[in-house]
Write a protein that holds these residues in place. Structure first.
Motif, PDB file in Angstrom:
ATOM      1  N   ILE A 142     -25.548 -42.449 -81.285  1.00  0.00           N
ATOM      2  CA  ILE A 142     -26.779 -41.936 -81.906  1.00  0.00           C
ATOM      3  C   ILE A 142     -26.448 -40.959 -83.038  1.00  0.00           C
ATOM      4  CG2 ILE A 142     -28.763 -40.444 -81.381  1.00  0.00           C
ATOM      5  CD1 ILE A 142     -28.538 -42.288 -78.626  1.00  0.00           C
ATOM      6  N   VAL A 143     -25.476 -40.111 -82.787  1.00  0.00           N
ATOM      7  CA  VAL A 143     -25.044 -39.169 -83.843  1.00  0.00           C
ATOM      8  C   VAL A 143     -24.447 -39.957 -85.012  1.00  0.00           C
ATOM      9  CG1 VAL A 143     -23.377 -37.357 -84.388  1.00  0.00           C
ATOM     10  CG2 VAL A 143     -24.701 -37.223 -82.285  1.00  0.00           C
ATOM     11  N   ALA A 144     -23.653 -40.971 -84.688  1.00  0.00           N
ATOM     12  CA  ALA A 144     -23.014 -41.768 -85.750  1.00  0.00           C
ATOM     13  C   ALA A 144     -24.071 -42.425 -86.632  1.00  0.00           C
ATOM     14  CB  ALA A 144     -22.099 -42.828 -85.129  1.00  0.00           C
ATOM     15  N   ALA A 145     -25.107 -42.974 -86.016  1.00  0.00           N
ATOM     16  CA  ALA A 145     -26.154 -43.627 -86.798  1.00  0.00           C
ATOM     17  C   ALA A 145     -26.850 -42.612 -87.701  1.00  0.00           C
ATOM     18  CB  ALA A 145     -27.162 -44.294 -85.862  1.00  0.00           C
ATOM     19  N   ARG A 146     -27.111 -41.440 -87.150  1.00  0.00           N
ATOM     20  CA  ARG A 146     -27.786 -40.395 -87.934  1.00  0.00           C
ATOM     21  C   ARG A 146     -26.921 -40.030 -89.132  1.00  0.00           C
ATOM     22  NH1 ARG A 146     -28.842 -36.070 -84.006  1.00  0.00           N
ATOM     23  NH2 ARG A 146     -30.061 -37.656 -82.956  1.00  0.00           N
ATOM     24  N   ARG A 147     -25.627 -39.807 -88.876  1.00  0.00           N
ATOM     25  CA  ARG A 147     -24.702 -39.445 -89.968  1.00  0.00           C
ATOM     26  C   ARG A 147     -24.620 -40.539 -91.019  1.00  0.00           C
ATOM     27  NH1 ARG A 147     -19.673 -38.060 -86.956  1.00  0.00           N
ATOM     28  NH2 ARG A 147     -20.169 -36.124 -85.936  1.00  0.00           N
ATOM     29  N   ALA A 148     -24.689 -41.784 -90.557  1.00  0.00           N
ATOM     30  CA  ALA A 148     -24.559 -42.914 -91.482  1.00  0.00           C
ATOM     31  C   ALA A 148     -25.880 -43.212 -92.194  1.00  0.00           C
ATOM     32  CB  ALA A 148     -24.079 -44.150 -90.715  1.00  0.00           C
ATOM     33  N   GLY A 149     -26.947 -42.506 -91.811  1.00  0.00           N
ATOM     34  CA  GLY A 149     -28.252 -42.748 -92.429  1.00  0.00           C
ATOM     35  C   GLY A 149     -28.866 -44.073 -92.002  1.00  0.00           C
ATOM     36  N   VAL A 150     -28.525 -44.502 -90.790  1.00  0.00           N
ATOM     37  CA  VAL A 150     -29.043 -45.783 -90.281  1.00  0.00           C
ATOM     38  C   VAL A 150     -30.109 -45.502 -89.224  1.00  0.00           C
ATOM     39  CG1 VAL A 150     -28.429 -47.819 -88.909  1.00  0.00           C
ATOM     40  CG2 VAL A 150     -26.893 -47.041 -90.726  1.00  0.00           C
ATOM     41  N   ALA A 151     -31.271 -46.129 -89.379  1.00  0.00           N
ATOM     42  CA  ALA A 151     -32.338 -45.951 -88.386  1.00  0.00           C
ATOM     43  C   ALA A 151     -31.948 -46.661 -87.094  1.00  0.00           C
ATOM     44  CB  ALA A 151     -33.648 -46.518 -88.919  1.00  0.00           C
ATOM     45  N   LEU A 152     -32.034 -45.932 -85.985  1.00  0.00           N
ATOM     46  CA  LEU A 152     -31.631 -46.491 -84.685  1.00  0.00           C
ATOM     47  C   LEU A 152     -32.566 -45.910 -83.638  1.00  0.00           C
ATOM     48  CD1 LEU A 152     -29.074 -47.863 -83.070  1.00  0.00           C
ATOM     49  CD2 LEU A 152     -28.448 -45.505 -82.675  1.00  0.00           C
ATOM     50  N   VAL A 153     -33.145 -46.757 -82.817  1.00  0.00           N
ATOM     51  CA  VAL A 153     -34.006 -46.243 -81.744  1.00  0.00           C
ATOM     52  C   VAL A 153     -33.122 -45.766 -80.602  1.00  0.00           C
ATOM     53  CG1 VAL A 153     -35.866 -46.755 -80.126  1.00  0.00           C
ATOM     54  CG2 VAL A 153     -35.871 -47.819 -82.393  1.00  0.00           C
ATOM     55  N   ASP A 154     -33.341 -44.512 -80.185  1.00  0.00           N
ATOM     56  CA  ASP A 154     -32.562 -43.899 -79.110  1.00  0.00           C
ATOM     57  C   ASP A 154     -33.275 -44.185 -77.790  1.00  0.00           C
ATOM     58  OD1 ASP A 154     -31.463 -42.224 -77.235  1.00  0.00           O
ATOM     59  OD2 ASP A 154     -31.739 -40.381 -78.385  1.00  0.00           O
ATOM     60  N   GLY A 155     -32.747 -45.113 -77.013  1.00  0.00           N
ATOM     61  CA  GLY A 155     -33.322 -45.413 -75.705  1.00  0.00           C
ATOM     62  C   GLY A 155     -34.013 -46.761 -75.680  1.00  0.00           C
ATOM     63  N   GLY A 156     -34.521 -47.081 -74.502  1.00  0.00           N
ATOM     64  CA  GLY A 156     -35.160 -48.375 -74.275  1.00  0.00           C
ATOM     65  C   GLY A 156     -34.512 -49.043 -73.090  1.00  0.00           C
ATOM     66  N   CYS A 157     -35.259 -49.926 -72.496  1.00  0.00           N
ATOM     67  CA  CYS A 157     -34.768 -50.623 -71.304  1.00  0.00           C
ATOM     68  C   CYS A 157     -34.492 -52.084 -71.645  1.00  0.00           C
ATOM     69  CB  CYS A 157     -35.805 -50.519 -70.189  1.00  0.00           C
ATOM     70  SG  CYS A 157     -35.288 -51.344 -68.672  1.00  0.00           S
ATOM     71  N   TYR A 158     -33.292 -52.520 -71.363  1.00  0.00           N
ATOM     72  CA  TYR A 158     -32.826 -53.880 -71.672  1.00  0.00           C
ATOM     73  C   TYR A 158     -33.019 -54.755 -70.432  1.00  0.00           C
ATOM     74  CZ  TYR A 158     -29.268 -57.451 -72.942  1.00  0.00           C
ATOM     75  OH  TYR A 158     -28.602 -58.624 -73.228  1.00  0.00           O
ATOM     76  N   GLY A 159     -33.773 -55.812 -70.555  1.00  0.00           N
ATOM     77  CA  GLY A 159     -33.915 -56.787 -69.475  1.00  0.00           C
ATOM     78  C   GLY A 159     -32.942 -57.933 -69.714  1.00  0.00           C
ATOM     79  N   ALA A 160     -32.041 -58.147 -68.759  1.00  0.00           N
ATOM     80  CA  ALA A 160     -31.025 -59.210 -68.930  1.00  0.00           C
ATOM     81  C   ALA A 160     -31.500 -60.472 -68.211  1.00  0.00           C
ATOM     82  CB  ALA A 160     -29.688 -58.749 -68.362  1.00  0.00           C
ATOM     83  N   THR A 161     -31.789 -61.510 -68.977  1.00  0.00           N
ATOM     84  CA  THR A 161     -32.281 -62.768 -68.402  1.00  0.00           C
ATOM     85  C   THR A 161     -31.158 -63.807 -68.382  1.00  0.00           C
ATOM     86  OG1 THR A 161     -33.090 -63.436 -70.571  1.00  0.00           O
ATOM     87  CG2 THR A 161     -34.678 -62.389 -69.085  1.00  0.00           C
ATOM     88  N   GLN A 162     -31.401 -64.873 -67.653  1.00  0.00           N
ATOM     89  CA  GLN A 162     -30.349 -65.848 -67.402  1.00  0.00           C
ATOM     90  C   GLN A 162     -30.062 -66.754 -68.599  1.00  0.00           C
ATOM     91  OE1 GLN A 162     -28.236 -66.044 -65.171  1.00  0.00           O
ATOM     92  NE2 GLN A 162     -27.529 -68.133 -65.002  1.00  0.00           N
ATOM     93  N   GLY A 163     -31.115 -67.136 -69.349  1.00  0.00           N
ATOM     94  CA  GLY A 163     -30.888 -68.063 -70.434  1.00  0.00           C
ATOM     95  C   GLY A 163     -30.327 -69.384 -69.924  1.00  0.00           C
ATOM     96  N   PRO A 164     -29.773 -70.253 -70.777  1.00  0.00           N
ATOM     97  CA  PRO A 164     -29.767 -70.055 -72.219  1.00  0.00           C
ATOM     98  C   PRO A 164     -31.124 -70.318 -72.883  1.00  0.00           C
ATOM     99  CG  PRO A 164     -28.697 -72.128 -71.665  1.00  0.00           C
ATOM    100  CD  PRO A 164     -29.013 -71.458 -70.372  1.00  0.00           C
ATOM    101  N   ARG A 165     -32.081 -70.832 -72.134  1.00  0.00           N
ATOM    102  CA  ARG A 165     -33.398 -70.997 -72.771  1.00  0.00           C
ATOM    103  C   ARG A 165     -34.022 -69.638 -72.995  1.00  0.00           C
ATOM    104  NH1 ARG A 165     -37.232 -69.430 -69.441  1.00  0.00           N
ATOM    105  NH2 ARG A 165     -36.920 -69.593 -67.199  1.00  0.00           N
TER     106      ARG A 165
END
Ligand code: HPA
Length: 248
Positions: A142-165
């Motif tokens: 998060i600090v790296a993105a800020r320093r690089a001037g890149v917009a990055l959302v801090d946080g969020g919940c990742y749902g891992a699905t089976q796929g490949p569909r």
């Protein structure tokens, strides 16, 4: 020289263009062979290892990836911290196409994958996984993105699905009710195995599309071309974050 960072590339990310002086390693592990060669090189004088999760020609679907071998191979070449690039769909408002995010939680909906190192009479591990991504590495991203001037959302919940569909709209509606912001097919068992192996691990998620029914056009059909175009468009910013992370 120690490896500062290992990067695992997801869909649409089969190489790190910024790597120089590249050597190729093909470590065999007790779990078998990784998805492909590990490219070890330098970025701004720091040693970085790169592995394409699906293989360099994207030959492996998410459920056929040998996640154990991938992480064990990165550890074998000397990596201690891993930045996982994951191409994902966005579910909630802040996570539209081309957004970069560093999630802080996950829910595992995958099945039938080998999800632990605890097999075949070895030691039984019950690793703490309340924080599935290493907080210190997340903070650095998060600090790296800020320093690089890149917009990055801090946080969020990742749902891992089976796929490949891809998912049905009802499945995405359920993931939303469960609290997921992002959906992808490769976040697990990778994160859990990294914890079992004692590797620091964080996810840099590249939102490539609205998940089924989640965007403003509920009838939108998700195409692989749109996914790849959005990942390609995000890669400049991803490289800036990686470079800033190495500058720490
Ligand atoms: N669902 C699951 N995995 C994905 C998606 C999606 O919509 N987009 C990219 N990876």
């Amino acid at each position: 020289m120690a490896i500062e960072l290992a990067v695992i590339g997801g869909t649409g990310v089969y190489a790190l263009g910024e790597l120089t002086d590249v050597e190729t390693r093909r470590p065999e592990t007790r779990y078998g062979a990784p998805s492909g060669p590990i490219r070890v090189g330098q970025i701004d004088g720091k040693r970085v290892a790169f592995l394409a999760r699906h293989g360099e020609g994207h030959a492996l679907p998410p459920h056929k990836i040998n996640y154990r071998a991938n992480l064990a191979a990165l550890k074998a070449v000397g990596a201690t911290r891993v930045l996982a690039l994951n191409t994902v769909g966005g579910i909630t408002e802040r996570f539209g196409p081309r957004v970069l995010a560093c999630p802080d939680q996950l829910i595992d909906y995958t099945w039938g994958r080998i999800s632990t190192l605890c097999e075949d009479g070895g030691e039984v591990l019950h690793v703490d996984f309340g924080e599935p991504y290493t907080p210190a590495l997340r903070a650095q991203v998060i600090v790296a993105a800020r320093r690089a001037g890149v917009a990055l959302v801090d946080g969020g919940c990742y749902g891992a699905t089976q796929g490949p569909r891809l998912e049905t709209r009802a499945e995405i509606a359920r993931l939303r009710r469960d609290g997921c912001d992002l959906v992808g097919m490769t976040g697990m068992p990778e994160a859990g195995l990294a914890r079992e192996l004692g590797l620091d691990y964080a996810c840099l998620a590249i939102v490539a599309n609205w998940a089924a029914g989640a965007g403003p056009d509920a009838d939108e059909v998700i195409t692989l071309q749109d996914v790849l175009d959005n990942v390609t468009a995000a890669m400049g910013d991803v490289a800036k974050v990686v470079q800033a992370l190495l500058a720490d």
